[in-house]
Scaffold this active site. Structure first.
Site, short mmCIF file in Angstrom:
data_model
loop_
_atom_site.label_atom_id
_atom_site.label_comp_id
_atom_site.label_asym_id
_atom_site.label_seq_id
_atom_site.Cartn_x
_atom_site.Cartn_y
_atom_site.Cartn_z
N ASP A 21 -11.04 2.11 1.76
CA ASP A 21 -9.96 3.04 2.11
C ASP A 21 -8.73 2.86 1.23
O ASP A 21 -7.93 3.78 1.07
CB ASP A 21 -9.57 2.88 3.58
CG ASP A 21 -8.92 1.54 3.88
OD1 ASP A 21 -7.70 1.50 4.09
OD2 ASP A 21 -9.64 0.53 3.91
N GLN A 22 -8.58 1.66 0.60
CA GLN A 22 -7.41 1.41 -0.24
C GLN A 22 -7.49 2.16 -1.57
O GLN A 22 -6.50 2.22 -2.30
CB GLN A 22 -7.25 -0.09 -0.48
CG GLN A 22 -7.01 -0.87 0.79
CD GLN A 22 -6.76 -2.35 0.55
OE1 GLN A 22 -5.77 -2.73 -0.07
NE2 GLN A 22 -7.66 -3.18 1.03
N HIS B 143 -11.66 3.57 8.66
CA HIS B 143 -10.45 3.61 7.84
C HIS B 143 -10.63 4.54 6.65
O HIS B 143 -9.72 5.30 6.27
CB HIS B 143 -10.09 2.20 7.35
CG HIS B 143 -9.24 1.44 8.31
ND1 HIS B 143 -9.79 0.59 9.26
CD2 HIS B 143 -7.90 1.37 8.48
CE1 HIS B 143 -8.80 0.04 9.97
NE2 HIS B 143 -7.66 0.51 9.51
N GLN C 207 0.83 -1.21 0.00
CA GLN C 207 0.00 0.00 0.00
C GLN C 207 0.87 1.26 0.00
O GLN C 207 0.47 2.29 -0.55
CB GLN C 207 -0.94 -0.01 1.21
CG GLN C 207 -2.04 -1.05 1.14
CD GLN C 207 -2.98 -0.97 2.33
OE1 GLN C 207 -2.99 0.02 3.08
NE2 GLN C 207 -3.76 -2.00 2.54
N PRO D 192 -5.10 -7.39 5.03
CA PRO D 192 -5.61 -8.24 3.94
C PRO D 192 -4.58 -9.30 3.56
O PRO D 192 -3.38 -9.03 3.57
CB PRO D 192 -5.83 -7.25 2.80
CG PRO D 192 -4.95 -6.09 3.11
CD PRO D 192 -4.86 -6.01 4.60
#
Length: 361
Positions: free
Chosen positions: A300-301, A323, A107, A134
């Site tokens: 949120d990613q 998040h 990320q 994850p």
């Protein structure tokens, strides 16, 4: 950005969710935008506040990819400063030397890799299937196809799984530079086309555990919709493909409009295999019942990508997670991107963002 000193943007690392995500997003945006960032009160509300080894690895890979400088970067530190240089291409290594999540490292690293001047390869070592993160399968099967909607293509190779407490996993991520990130429109859920997944064990754990996880997950999904097409692979990892004992399951749903959502479970000594599969099935069903185009862990990613994109993105989600609220706060703090959240029902919202149109020059 008013109130920031000439030394850079100051971020409160204890705000909202107050975890490592603030570090990952703030440092990624810092390196891409070429602005220094100071992060204070890092994980201040956690039982072990400050940087943990995996957070330090994330900071170091951002420093290396940006040719920058880090101050205060040591385990336990609650304040760091990153002064980025020019984004670099080439081959890099990030090793947590623990079971820290390699997926969380990606990320931080992937956005930087997209804006380098040439192809970049990062070798990541640590835990591929870790608690509170994850699993690598989610990154490959769920996040990757969603990011492709933004015009982002990359390769992710799983060389070896690694688990708590020893880690030992290895993943290689390869990316070519892009000119800019495309905006996305993900607002139509469509119809569920199929469900597929993987239930695995590694080390000395018996294959029976993988079957129990898969059977339990199937029973949950059949109660939701007995007509859904399902294909859950059951697998025993070898000593070459995994390091140590571990188990897990991922369930992925694809819809007619290209939405990809998932439910996951991580094996543990304290949890029966059936319960791990049940948890994954329940998680997937909960995400499907919400009717969002991305699952709760995806929201949120995507915020950093939406903020940098060239144009307006709109994504239909389930309930907005803490998040996501945190990621939006950091993105608006560090860029001129503007987010709005429209609640369209008790279970659904639309996140909209006018991106800054960042270009790779």
């Amino acid at each position: 950005m008013s109130g920031d000193s000439s030394e850079g943007i100051t971020i409160d690392g204890s705000v909202l969710e107050g975890g490592g995500q603030i570090l990952r997003n703030a440092t990624a945006l810092s390196c891409i935008l070429g602005c220094s960032v100071i992060i204070e009160n890092i994980r201040a509300g956690r039982s072990s506040p400050g940087l943990r080894p995996q957070h330090l690895s994330g900071l170091e890979i951002c420093r290396d990819l940006s040719g920058g400088k880090l101050n205060g970067a040591e385990v336990g530190s609650q304040k760091v400063k990153l002064v980025p240089g020019k984004l670099k291409s080439g081959s890099f290594l990030a090793d947590t030397k623990t079971a820290g999540s390699v997926c969380l490292l990606t990320q931080s690293a992937l956005p930087l890799m997209l804006f380098a001047d040439n192809p970049t390869e990062v070798r990541l070592r640590g835990g591929t299937n870790a608690a509170m993160a994850p699993p690598i399968d989610y990154f490959i099967w769920v996040l990757k196809p969603v990011l492709e909607r933004f015009g982002i293509t990359f390769e992710c190779i799983l060389n070896r799984r690694g688990f708590y407490p020893r880690g030992g996993g290895e993943v290689v991520v390869k990316a070519n530079p892009i000119a800019f990130i495309k905006p996305v429109e993900l607002t139509e859920f469509g119809q569920i086309r199929r469900i597929f997944g993987l239930s695995f064990v590694a080390g000395t754990l018996p294959i029976k555990m993988a079957h129990l996880m898969a059977d339990s997950a199937r029973s949950v999904i059949r109660r939701f919709d007995k007509n859904l097409q399902m294909n859950i692979e059951v697998k025993k990892e070898t000593d070459r493909t995994a390091f140590g004992n571990g188990s897990g399951i991922i369930l992925v749903a694809e819809t007619s409009t290209g939405c990809v959502l998932a439910g996951t479970g991580l094996g543990s000594r304290d949890v029966k295999a059936e319960d791990v599969g049940f948890q994954a099935g329940e998680e997937l069903v909960r995400n499907l019942e919400q009717g969002g185009c991305v699952d709760d862990f995806m929201q949120d990613q995507l915020i950093v990508m939406m903020a940098l994109a060239k144009g307006r993105s709109r994504i239909r989600t389930g309930s907005i997670t803490l998040h996501s609220q945190t990621a939006i706060h950091i993105a608006e703090r560090m860029t001129a991107a503007k987010f709005t959240i429209e609640k369209i029902s008790e279970k659904q919202s639309i996140i909209e963002c006018e991106g800054i149109g960042f270009e790779n020059k």
